[in-house]
Motif scaffolding. Sequence first.
Motif, PDB file in Angstrom:
ATOM      1  N   CYS B 130       0.834  -1.200   0.000  1.00 27.72           N
ATOM      2  CA  CYS B 130       0.000   0.000   0.000  1.00 27.72           C
ATOM      3  C   CYS B 130       0.868   1.248   0.000  1.00 27.72           C
ATOM      4  N   ILE B 131       0.242   2.378  -0.268  1.00 26.59           N
ATOM      5  CA  ILE B 131       0.920   3.676  -0.172  1.00 26.59           C
ATOM      6  C   ILE B 131       0.336   4.378   1.051  1.00 26.59           C
ATOM      7  N   PRO B 132       1.192   4.747   2.025  1.00 28.30           N
ATOM      8  CA  PRO B 132       0.675   5.306   3.287  1.00 28.30           C
ATOM      9  C   PRO B 132       0.022   6.677   3.124  1.00 28.30           C
ATOM     10  N   ASP B 133      -0.860   7.002   4.083  1.00 25.80           N
ATOM     11  CA  ASP B 133      -1.410   8.353   4.116  1.00 25.80           C
ATOM     12  C   ASP B 133      -0.856   9.094   5.338  1.00 25.80           C
ATOM     13  N   GLN B 134      -1.443  10.232   5.675  1.00 26.88           N
ATOM     14  CA  GLN B 134      -0.868  11.079   6.744  1.00 26.88           C
ATOM     15  C   GLN B 134      -1.053  10.487   8.139  1.00 26.88           C
ATOM     16  N   LEU B 135      -1.880   9.435   8.294  1.00 31.80           N
ATOM     17  CA  LEU B 135      -2.062   8.824   9.614  1.00 31.80           C
ATOM     18  C   LEU B 135      -1.209   7.569   9.810  1.00 31.80           C
ATOM     19  N   CYS B 136      -0.591   7.092   8.740  1.00 36.58           N
ATOM     20  CA  CYS B 136       0.203   5.859   8.840  1.00 36.58           C
ATOM     21  C   CYS B 136       1.545   6.143   9.501  1.00 36.58           C
ATOM     22  N   PHE B 137       1.884   5.331  10.514  1.00 37.93           N
ATOM     23  CA  PHE B 137       3.244   5.430  11.064  1.00 37.93           C
ATOM     24  C   PHE B 137       3.848   4.044  11.254  1.00 37.93           C
ATOM     25  N   CYS B 138       3.493   3.147  10.330  1.00 35.83           N
ATOM     26  CA  CYS B 138       4.025   1.785  10.378  1.00 35.83           C
ATOM     27  C   CYS B 138       5.541   1.771  10.169  1.00 35.83           C
ATOM     28  N   PRO B 310       6.288  -3.583  20.725  1.00 41.10           N
ATOM     29  CA  PRO B 310       5.071  -2.861  21.113  1.00 41.10           C
ATOM     30  C   PRO B 310       3.829  -3.490  20.482  1.00 41.10           C
ATOM     31  N   ALA B 311       2.696  -3.335  21.153  1.00 45.06           N
ATOM     32  CA  ALA B 311       1.435  -3.836  20.603  1.00 45.06           C
ATOM     33  C   ALA B 311       0.770  -2.711  19.818  1.00 45.06           C
ATOM     34  N   CYS B 312       1.491  -2.239  18.814  1.00 45.00           N
ATOM     35  CA  CYS B 312       0.970  -1.156  17.972  1.00 45.00           C
ATOM     36  C   CYS B 312       1.564  -1.390  16.597  1.00 45.00           C
ATOM     37  N   THR B 313       0.746  -1.252  15.560  1.00 43.27           N
ATOM     38  CA  THR B 313       1.250  -1.498  14.207  1.00 43.27           C
ATOM     39  C   THR B 313       1.350  -0.214  13.410  1.00 43.27           C
ATOM     40  N   GLY B 314       0.994   0.913  14.030  1.00 40.06           N
ATOM     41  CA  GLY B 314       1.067   2.189  13.312  1.00 40.06           C
ATOM     42  C   GLY B 314       0.050   2.321  12.204  1.00 40.06           C
ATOM     43  N   CYS B 315      -1.081   1.629  12.339  1.00 44.28           N
ATOM     44  CA  CYS B 315      -2.068   1.627  11.248  1.00 44.28           C
ATOM     45  C   CYS B 315      -2.872   2.917  11.183  1.00 44.28           C
ATOM     46  N   GLY B 316      -2.887   3.675  12.298  1.00 44.83           N
ATOM     47  CA  GLY B 316      -3.591   4.963  12.302  1.00 44.83           C
ATOM     48  C   GLY B 316      -5.079   4.878  12.577  1.00 44.83           C
ATOM     49  N   ARG B 317      -5.609   3.666  12.791  1.00 43.52           N
ATOM     50  CA  ARG B 317      -7.063   3.548  12.996  1.00 43.52           C
ATOM     51  C   ARG B 317      -7.535   4.271  14.255  1.00 43.52           C
ATOM     52  N   CYS B 318      -6.737   4.174  15.350  1.00 41.56           N
ATOM     53  CA  CYS B 318      -7.192   4.801  16.599  1.00 41.56           C
ATOM     54  C   CYS B 318      -7.286   6.318  16.437  1.00 41.56           C
ATOM     55  N   ILE B 319      -6.410   6.880  15.626  1.00 40.13           N
ATOM     56  CA  ILE B 319      -6.434   8.333  15.414  1.00 40.13           C
ATOM     57  C   ILE B 319      -7.681   8.687  14.606  1.00 40.13           C
ATOM     58  N   GLU B 320      -7.923   7.888  13.587  1.00 45.91           N
ATOM     59  CA  GLU B 320      -9.074   8.150  12.718  1.00 45.91           C
ATOM     60  C   GLU B 320     -10.397   7.967  13.472  1.00 45.91           C
ATOM     61  N   ALA B 321     -10.438   6.977  14.380  1.00 54.17           N
ATOM     62  CA  ALA B 321     -11.714   6.646  15.033  1.00 54.17           C
ATOM     63  C   ALA B 321     -12.014   7.527  16.241  1.00 54.17           C
ATOM     64  N   CYS B 322     -11.008   8.183  16.811  1.00 57.30           N
ATOM     65  CA  CYS B 322     -11.246   8.886  18.077  1.00 57.30           C
ATOM     66  C   CYS B 322     -12.099  10.134  17.879  1.00 57.30           C
ATOM     67  N   PRO B 323     -13.274  10.187  18.531  1.00 58.93           N
ATOM     68  CA  PRO B 323     -14.126  11.364  18.374  1.00 58.93           C
ATOM     69  C   PRO B 323     -13.584  12.577  19.134  1.00 58.93           C
ATOM     70  N   ALA B 324     -12.610  12.352  20.013  1.00 56.85           N
ATOM     71  CA  ALA B 324     -12.071  13.446  20.810  1.00 56.85           C
ATOM     72  C   ALA B 324     -10.701  13.902  20.297  1.00 56.85           C
ATOM     73  N   ASP B 325     -10.325  13.387  19.150  1.00 55.91           N
ATOM     74  CA  ASP B 325      -9.045  13.771  18.529  1.00 55.91           C
ATOM     75  C   ASP B 325      -7.820  13.467  19.374  1.00 55.91           C
ATOM     76  N   ILE B 326      -7.861  12.393  20.131  1.00 56.36           N
ATOM     77  CA  ILE B 326      -6.641  11.972  20.845  1.00 56.36           C
ATOM     78  C   ILE B 326      -5.763  11.263  19.821  1.00 56.36           C
ATOM     79  N   ASN B 327      -4.529  11.700  19.749  1.00 58.66           N
ATOM     80  CA  ASN B 327      -3.664  11.263  18.671  1.00 58.66           C
ATOM     81  C   ASN B 327      -2.375  10.685  19.267  1.00 58.66           C
ATOM     82  N   ILE B 328      -2.181   9.403  19.042  1.00 57.91           N
ATOM     83  CA  ILE B 328      -1.033   8.711  19.635  1.00 57.91           C
ATOM     84  C   ILE B 328       0.292   9.266  19.123  1.00 57.91           C
TER      85      ILE B 328
END
Lengths: 282, 341
Positions: B130-138, B310-328
């Motif tokens: 895939c080609i990453p977008d601005q939320l990807c940090f894999c 770490p138990a994180c894959t950098g997929c960016g889903r949590c950033i996209e889904a958070c209604p309160a804009d909490i950004n890892i």
Amino acid sequence: MSDHLPKDNPYQPHLARIVRILPQIPDHRLFQLRFEDDEVARNFKHRPGQFVELSVLGTGEAPISISSSPTRPGVLELCVRKVGRVTEALFRLPVDSLIGIRGPYGNGYPVQEMEGHNLLLVAGGLGMAPLRSLLWYAMDNRSKFQDIILMYGARVPGDMLFKYELLGLLDQPDITCLLTVDRDDTGRWPAHIGVVPKLFDKVTLDPKTTIAAVCGPPVMYKFVLQKLLERNFSKDHILMSLERKMKCGVGKCGHCAIGYKYTCLDGPIFTYWDVINLPEVV
Amino acid sequence: MKIVTLSKSNLLPFLEASRSFGELHAPLKRGEKSCAFAQVEDVADIQVGCLRTILPPKKYFMPPEQTMFAFSTDGYAPVNEEAGKRYVLFGLHPCDIHGIKILDLVFSGAYTDPYYFERRKHVAIIGLDCIPDQLCFCNSMGTYFTEDGFDLFLSDIGDRYMVMVGTSLGDDMINASHHLFGEVDERAKEEFKRRSNARREHFAVEVETWGLPEIFDLEYESRLWKEAGEKCLSCGACSMVCPTCYCYDVLDLLELNAQQGVRKRRWDSCLFKDYALVAGGHNFRKERSSRVKNRFFHKQRGFVAEYGRPACTGCGRCIEACPADINIIELITKLRSEAHV
């Protein structure tokens, strides 16, 4: 139903029958259980300090520490306080009822490493439940340990768990049994009066050759730990039993995570050194 | 590793043919911009260019709700609702494959979870780059590439895909449609290398993960956790969409006759208020800030201690889904800079 799942499903409860219920103090009962399947009964081997997951049909599961010693097999004893949904349902069951048990889980006390040492058991309230397993293990393997000292405190004599069996230890020569109550309204209490930490004045302890196992409410921990540290106990020689919501018991469901440890797998027995490095312990 | 090529025009015929290995599931359009892994009726509907599905593929291995046991007065008997059912999952990006590898770690070990692995062994995985977008940090989490965890992995090389064959099952899938595949030629090799290098340039963000566990320890009392706690709604969306969140809750459902019922487990979240509530009413994480902190702490600190990554894959889903804009990404970056103040 499926035969696709392996027989050793770690979540599979085994049926156990309540063979005896011994009321202890208000809201505390000792349940004696026997597995229905002889093979399960034979294969059930535990270490003092381990726990089981107890299921009441239709109500759910709860982690309960084992109060009986592996040196006295056949009957599994669980001392339970009526405190939540599952335990309330358990207290409604009469003798002969069937419940589910799976386990044993957790690390338990490192009994092999404790051999050759003096043992100091310090309990408060329901903390005696897991320590009773260690107490009888040590007494039944008496030659493997040096001095054994038990300190146990309750608020009043009527609040003391296993009172009669522990009173029976008062004049035993191979154990120093120090029982205390905060106050005695009966006037017939044969042992000490005062809080548990005060019992430290009654004994001499060699921190180099003694391992302390402590289990009780947070307030007791605070003062007992202080006493042990004053006597130069190494943090590695202080064992604590931590309670958490151990739901699956096998390190999967996540509920009992403290910092970077799972209480169910890495505990429930932790050294004090482990504990002071874990955030949100109490 | 065995490597072949597949021309892009042969992709859909191949996926059509792959149905003989199991029910075909792939990203399908859901909303204007969203896709979800779902059963494919017509292979033409597959969103080959989809970057991030709403839910990660974990739903195939640990469904949101699952029956574990049927119970009656005779005892407990395990239930496996989809025993032996086979799936072919197409379109998993490297981060999602790493997500599954992390779940594999959790559900194996001394106590193997039979429900998870019963499903796991019946799912064929066809990965896709895939080609990453601005939320990807894999790229920061080391999950940008994967050398295993798939049966087949497809990398875009222009008019063709480079196909890595990861397992014997993958090889069987190729052999069943061998006329669709070609050899690896010099042009394919060059194009693969060129695109591999070029993909790195697409990342908009980078998170420095070196020494992160220590920084989490040092900044345990940071005001940033309090600030995040004030924003957090405790909705648990971040956990639901996370490819590595595995916490579950267990509940017994009794039938009206009170003689039989089922034990189920369902996704849980450490953000939920009653997550750390114990019998007797004590709540170990009553404050929202302690729950937010616990989630990130467990992923970036605790899991590293337990499993070495770490138990994180950098997929960016949590950033996209958070209604309160909490950004890892933001949080980690701020924690790092605070650590250096």
